[in-house]
Design an enzyme around this catalytic site. Structure first.
Site, mmCIF file in Angstrom:
data_model
loop_
_atom_site.group_PDB
_atom_site.id
_atom_site.type_symbol
_atom_site.label_atom_id
_atom_site.label_comp_id
_atom_site.label_asym_id
_atom_site.label_seq_id
_atom_site.Cartn_x
_atom_site.Cartn_y
_atom_site.Cartn_z
ATOM 1 N N TYR A 1 -58.208 -47.955 5.262
ATOM 2 C CA TYR A 1 -57.443 -48.850 4.396
ATOM 3 C C TYR A 1 -58.242 -50.104 4.049
ATOM 4 O O TYR A 1 -58.817 -50.758 4.907
ATOM 5 C CB TYR A 1 -56.137 -49.276 5.089
ATOM 6 C CG TYR A 1 -55.367 -50.333 4.316
ATOM 7 C CD1 TYR A 1 -54.638 -49.979 3.177
ATOM 8 C CD2 TYR A 1 -55.385 -51.666 4.696
ATOM 9 C CE1 TYR A 1 -53.945 -50.933 2.451
ATOM 10 C CE2 TYR A 1 -54.699 -52.640 3.979
ATOM 11 C CZ TYR A 1 -53.979 -52.265 2.855
ATOM 12 O OH TYR A 1 -53.303 -53.208 2.132
ATOM 13 N N HIS B 1 -54.514 -60.879 -7.233
ATOM 14 C CA HIS B 1 -53.676 -61.570 -6.257
ATOM 15 C C HIS B 1 -53.649 -63.080 -6.471
ATOM 16 O O HIS B 1 -52.799 -63.766 -5.901
ATOM 17 C CB HIS B 1 -54.154 -61.248 -4.837
ATOM 18 C CG HIS B 1 -53.742 -59.881 -4.363
ATOM 19 N ND1 HIS B 1 -53.954 -58.741 -5.100
ATOM 20 C CD2 HIS B 1 -53.114 -59.465 -3.224
ATOM 21 C CE1 HIS B 1 -53.493 -57.690 -4.445
ATOM 22 N NE2 HIS B 1 -52.974 -58.104 -3.301
ATOM 23 N N ASN C 1 -56.121 -61.916 3.699
ATOM 24 C CA ASN C 1 -55.108 -61.340 4.585
ATOM 25 C C ASN C 1 -54.956 -62.192 5.836
ATOM 26 O O ASN C 1 -55.391 -61.819 6.918
ATOM 27 C CB ASN C 1 -55.520 -59.910 4.967
ATOM 28 C CG ASN C 1 -54.357 -58.952 4.870
ATOM 29 O OD1 ASN C 1 -53.231 -59.317 5.173
ATOM 30 N ND2 ASN C 1 -54.631 -57.729 4.446
ATOM 31 N N TYR D 1 -22.530 -93.226 19.750
ATOM 32 C CA TYR D 1 -23.452 -92.125 20.029
ATOM 33 C C TYR D 1 -24.828 -92.339 19.394
ATOM 34 O O TYR D 1 -25.856 -92.015 19.979
ATOM 35 C CB TYR D 1 -22.880 -90.801 19.500
ATOM 36 C CG TYR D 1 -21.788 -90.185 20.328
ATOM 37 C CD1 TYR D 1 -21.189 -90.871 21.387
ATOM 38 C CD2 TYR D 1 -21.344 -88.906 20.046
ATOM 39 C CE1 TYR D 1 -20.185 -90.298 22.138
ATOM 40 C CE2 TYR D 1 -20.331 -88.314 20.789
ATOM 41 C CZ TYR D 1 -19.757 -89.018 21.837
ATOM 42 O OH TYR D 1 -18.754 -88.438 22.576
ATOM 43 N N ARG E 1 -26.441 -94.745 21.923
ATOM 44 C CA ARG E 1 -26.519 -94.288 23.313
ATOM 45 C C ARG E 1 -27.221 -92.937 23.449
ATOM 46 O O ARG E 1 -27.886 -92.668 24.456
ATOM 47 C CB ARG E 1 -25.092 -94.208 23.865
ATOM 48 C CG ARG E 1 -24.982 -93.851 25.308
ATOM 49 C CD ARG E 1 -23.588 -94.128 25.878
ATOM 50 N NE ARG E 1 -22.514 -94.069 24.921
ATOM 51 C CZ ARG E 1 -21.486 -93.211 24.983
ATOM 52 N NH1 ARG E 1 -21.443 -92.315 25.946
ATOM 53 N NH2 ARG E 1 -20.522 -93.257 24.089
ATOM 54 N N PHE F 1 -50.956 -60.108 10.430
ATOM 55 C CA PHE F 1 -50.908 -61.069 9.329
ATOM 56 C C PHE F 1 -49.483 -61.582 9.070
ATOM 57 O O PHE F 1 -49.286 -62.505 8.292
ATOM 58 C CB PHE F 1 -51.410 -60.404 8.042
ATOM 59 C CG PHE F 1 -50.766 -59.065 7.804
ATOM 60 C CD1 PHE F 1 -49.444 -58.963 7.388
ATOM 61 C CD2 PHE F 1 -51.468 -57.899 8.041
ATOM 62 C CE1 PHE F 1 -48.836 -57.744 7.201
ATOM 63 C CE2 PHE F 1 -50.862 -56.659 7.854
ATOM 64 C CZ PHE F 1 -49.544 -56.587 7.434
ATOM 65 N N GLU G 1 -44.232 -53.385 1.663
ATOM 66 C CA GLU G 1 -44.078 -54.661 2.373
ATOM 67 C C GLU G 1 -42.594 -55.043 2.290
ATOM 68 O O GLU G 1 -42.186 -55.879 1.496
ATOM 69 C CB GLU G 1 -44.998 -55.706 1.753
ATOM 70 C CG GLU G 1 -46.460 -55.307 1.917
ATOM 71 C CD GLU G 1 -47.434 -56.135 1.080
ATOM 72 O OE1 GLU G 1 -46.980 -57.126 0.458
ATOM 73 O OE2 GLU G 1 -48.620 -55.793 1.048
#
Length: 512
Positions: A54, A84, A197, A283, A286, A331, A417
């Site tokens: 791959y 990409h 990646n 609050y 404190r 990844f 994915e």
């Protein structure tokens, strides 16, 4: 100017800050060069043997089963980077892009990505020549890492894409490389995939956020103490024995800070033995250590996660020393996405409780005899009324940003994915929350100083005196209304800078 040396064992968070925000130069340790050369020889052997692997001899994502002929594998890597680099939107800040590039070099230098050393050296050259790629803010899902942002970085190595100009403008990468005396590189098999990646963008933002949060959480103790002092609060809830019986470490640290900051104060002395004084503070006063301390503990957890990621190989596939090339899911950004979301929740609450103290300081019915809105002439003048409006609006925004991004997965790449981390979005909004927190604490600082000024002639604590000195030239003395926005901006600069904390620590010792 310092030097950061990238070794095959990785780098430190301080190294990332030095390169991202400073002028540190980057060098590759010879051992890292050797580790990359060794892993590259394994990829070359796979190429020669013609084995299907791959990203080396196949397409990507949903195209993982598509075989690519040997003569087209370099073309495959270049096409991957171009396709990409598909982000849109405003450019990411320079510091984020520089952190991202450094972290990608770090991952490659671990020797499990199968790239030639010259690829990592080309990224180092960009850093050292201050050539910063233009990386759009939208595009990463934190799935196979930060694919689109890293592709915009890698595209510059090819002499394509855009570079961030000195004025924030966008200039062609080829022109920027030429001016820097650099040349584009040609990618070989596996190298394009190895460049994109990884979780480097979200990790870079997380490391920057951790650095900022450490300072802001310490300053939250300072502003809380000053506000409590100005409101004639009690120091007793911060006694160490009260926090030893609930042993959360962050809580103990914050309580110790606030207790120490309230010492040696004539303001505090003025009501310590007053039986008519409130038995218990609200609050927001404190419980300041319980909230800020929980945020500190959250920050420690997040720093642990980031530290592990700094030791990690985030690539796919990875090259193992025995010659195997295996697909992984390393990844995936879930660890970083969860951590960023968690810290955003904590930081949002630190800001929320600070705004409640500001509101109390300004309210004449609750601020223990201070004038309304801290104006000596309320009515004609509004004092800090609208500063609290601004703080309330920021708190509301931080609540929206505290909604987790990491639960918002959307499937991509033809369902290959099918679960993504949204870690990039989580880290990006965390930085916005922290930026907002700085503004909120600046409003509290301004209001607390104004309150202490109005307690004159009672002398405040050493921390109060340091804060009054730091803001005196900015805010002046209580009086008629002024154009408030620049005063608030200046107060923010004082709070985020190192000088006020240093001045306080000279008086009371180091803050936890």
């Amino acid at each position: 100017m310092s030097t950061v040396t990238i070794q095959p064992t990785g780098i430190s968070p301080a190294d990332v800050i030095a390169v991202a925000r400073g002028t540190a130069k980057v060098v590759l340790d010879p051992a890292a060069v050797d580790a990359m050369a060794t892993s590259r020889s394994i990829v070359d052997g796979i190429e020669a043997a013609g084995r299907p692997v791959y990203g080396v001899s196949t397409g990507f994502g949903a195209l993982a089963n598509t075989f690519v002929a040997p003569e087209r594998r370099a073309e495959l890597q270049h096409a991957l980077i171009r396709s990409h680099a598909a982000g849109v939107g405003a450019p990411m800040p320079r510091e984020v892009v520089r952190a991202m590039m450094l972290l990608r070099v770090r991952s490659l230098a671990l020797g499990h990505s199968g790239v030639r050393p010259l690829v990592a050296e080309a990224l180092v050259d960009l850093l050292n020549h201050e050539v910063t790629p233009w990386v759009p803010e939208h595009g990463s899902l934190g799935a196979s890492g930060d694919l689109a942002p890293l592709a915009h970085c890698a595209l510059v190595l090819l002499g394509e894409g855009w570079v961030l100009g000195p004025a924030g403008d966008r200039i062609p990468a080829a022109d920027a490389l030429r001016r820097a005396g650099l040349k584009p590189i040609e990618l070989a098999a596996k190298e394009g995939l190895a460049l994109i990646n990884g979780t480097d963008g979200m990790l870079g933002m997380l490391l920057l956020a951790i650095h900022d949060a450490r300072h802001l959480f310490a300053m939250a103790d300072v502003t809380a103490a000053l506000a409590i002092e100005a409101m004639l609060g009690s120091e007793r809830p911060f006694l160490p024995e009260l926090h030893a019986i609930r042993p959360h470490p962050g809580q103990a640290t914050s309580a110790a800070n606030i207790h120490r900051l309230l010492q040696d104060s004539r303001v505090m002395d003025s009501h310590r033995d007053d039986l008519s004084h409130a038995v218990q503070d609200a609050y927001s006063m404190r419980c300041a250590p319980q909230v800020a301390g929980a945020a500190r503990d959250t920050l420690d957890f997040v720093a642990t996660v980031a530290g592990r990621e700094l030791l990690s190989v985030v690539d796919n596939p990875v090259v193992l020393p025995d010659g195997r090339v295996e697909s992984t899911g390393n990844f995936h950004g879930a660890p970083l996405g969860f951590a960023a979301d968690y810290l955003a929740i904590a930081a949002a609450e630190v800001g929320a409780i600070a705004e409640r103290r500001v509101d109390r300081l300004l309210d004449v019915t609750r601020n223990r005899e201070l004038p309304a809105f801290l104006s000596p002439d309320a009515g004609v003048n509004s004092g800090l009324m609208i500063a609290q409006y601004t703080a309330a609006g920021i708190v509301a925004e931080n609540r929206r940003l505290a909604a987790p991004a990491s639960v918002d997965s959307l499937p991509t790449s033809g369902m290959q994915e099918d679960h993504v981390s949204m870690g990039w979005a989580a880290a990006k909004k965390l930085r916005t929350v922290l930026d907002n927190l700085a503004s909120l604490l600046a409003v509290e600082l301004l209001a607390a100083v104004r309150g202490l000024q109005l307690r004159t002639p009672l002398e405040p604590s050493p921390a109060g005196r340091a804060a009054m000195a730091a803001l005196g030239g900015i805010a002046g003395e209580p009086g008629p209304d002024v154009f408030l926005a620049p005063v608030m901006e200046a107060a923010r600069a004082v709070l985020t800078g190192p000088e006020l904390r240093a001045a306080i620590e000279r008086e009371v010792g180091p803050l936890g």
